[in-house]
Design a protein around this motif. Structure first.
Motif, PDB file in Angstrom:
ATOM      1  N   GLY A  28       2.452  -8.600 -16.398  1.00 57.43           N
ATOM      2  CA  GLY A  28       1.217  -9.130 -15.857  1.00 57.43           C
ATOM      3  C   GLY A  28       0.821  -8.587 -14.496  1.00 57.43           C
ATOM      4  N   PHE A  29       1.469  -7.536 -14.040  1.00 54.67           N
ATOM      5  CA  PHE A  29       1.122  -6.899 -12.764  1.00 54.67           C
ATOM      6  C   PHE A  29       0.191  -5.741 -13.081  1.00 54.67           C
ATOM      7  CE2 PHE A  29       2.933  -4.284  -8.998  1.00 54.67           C
ATOM      8  CZ  PHE A  29       1.953  -4.749  -8.150  1.00 54.67           C
ATOM      9  N   GLU A  30      -1.031  -5.766 -12.553  1.00 55.34           N
ATOM     10  CA  GLU A  30      -2.073  -4.805 -12.917  1.00 55.34           C
ATOM     11  C   GLU A  30      -2.529  -3.940 -11.732  1.00 55.34           C
ATOM     12  OE1 GLU A  30      -3.470  -4.292 -15.964  1.00 55.34           O
ATOM     13  OE2 GLU A  30      -2.287  -5.816 -16.977  1.00 55.34           O
ATOM     14  N   PRO A  31      -1.639  -3.201 -11.078  1.00 58.72           N
ATOM     15  CA  PRO A  31      -2.096  -2.319  -9.995  1.00 58.72           C
ATOM     16  C   PRO A  31      -2.741  -1.061 -10.580  1.00 58.72           C
ATOM     17  CG  PRO A  31       0.223  -1.999 -10.323  1.00 58.72           C
ATOM     18  CD  PRO A  31      -0.188  -3.106 -11.262  1.00 58.72           C
ATOM     19  N   SER A  32      -3.476  -0.358  -9.740  1.00 60.64           N
ATOM     20  CA  SER A  32      -4.060   0.910 -10.187  1.00 60.64           C
ATOM     21  C   SER A  32      -2.957   1.963 -10.256  1.00 60.64           C
ATOM     22  CB  SER A  32      -5.140   1.361  -9.213  1.00 60.64           C
ATOM     23  OG  SER A  32      -4.567   1.656  -7.951  1.00 60.64           O
ATOM     24  N   LEU A  33      -3.220   3.021 -11.001  1.00 57.53           N
ATOM     25  CA  LEU A  33      -2.237   4.106 -11.104  1.00 57.53           C
ATOM     26  C   LEU A  33      -2.013   4.755  -9.736  1.00 57.53           C
ATOM     27  CD1 LEU A  33      -0.331   5.801 -12.796  1.00 57.53           C
ATOM     28  CD2 LEU A  33      -2.273   7.274 -13.390  1.00 57.53           C
TER      29      LEU A  33
END
Length: 114
Positions: A28-33
């Motif tokens: 559930g961790f959605e950082p950008s690439l």
């Protein structure tokens, strides 16, 4: 602190930032690439605690696996360790001597034109 993200990722057989992003998304961790690539390549200056918790969950590790304390160099010791001159005088302790500017022998400097 030493940042050991790559070491913790390697233990999970993760070798690229794109693979790490997949592991992050599973918890559930959605950082950008680009953020993941920066975490991968550099020690972060700051990191939110909830993000640190999710990173540990994704890599199945503890905070002590990611962050390793390193001894802090004291003032004056850094140059002595690196072999450079610490510019201190005998009896002055470990405080470096401040350089003084050389005075021009021709007199005071002229002011710049307006």
């Amino acid at each position: 602190m030493k940042w050991n993200l790559r070491w913790a990722a390697a233990r999970r057989d993760i070798w690229r930032p794109s693979e790490l992003l997949v592991a992050f998304r599973q918890v559930g961790f959605e950082p950008s690439l680009s953020k993941v690539a920066q975490l991968w390549s550099k020690k972060p200056i700051s990191l939110r605690l909830d993000e640190l918790d999710l990173i540990c969950a994704a890599l199945e590790c503890s905070i002590s696996d990611l962050l390793e304390p390193e001894p802090v160099a004291r003032v004056g010791e850094e140059r002595a360790v690196s072999g450079g001159d610490n510019h201190s005088t005998p009896g002055a302790g470990s405080h470096p001597v401040r350089p003084t500017p050389q005075r021009d022998k021709r007199g005071p400097r002229a002011l710049p034109p307006n």
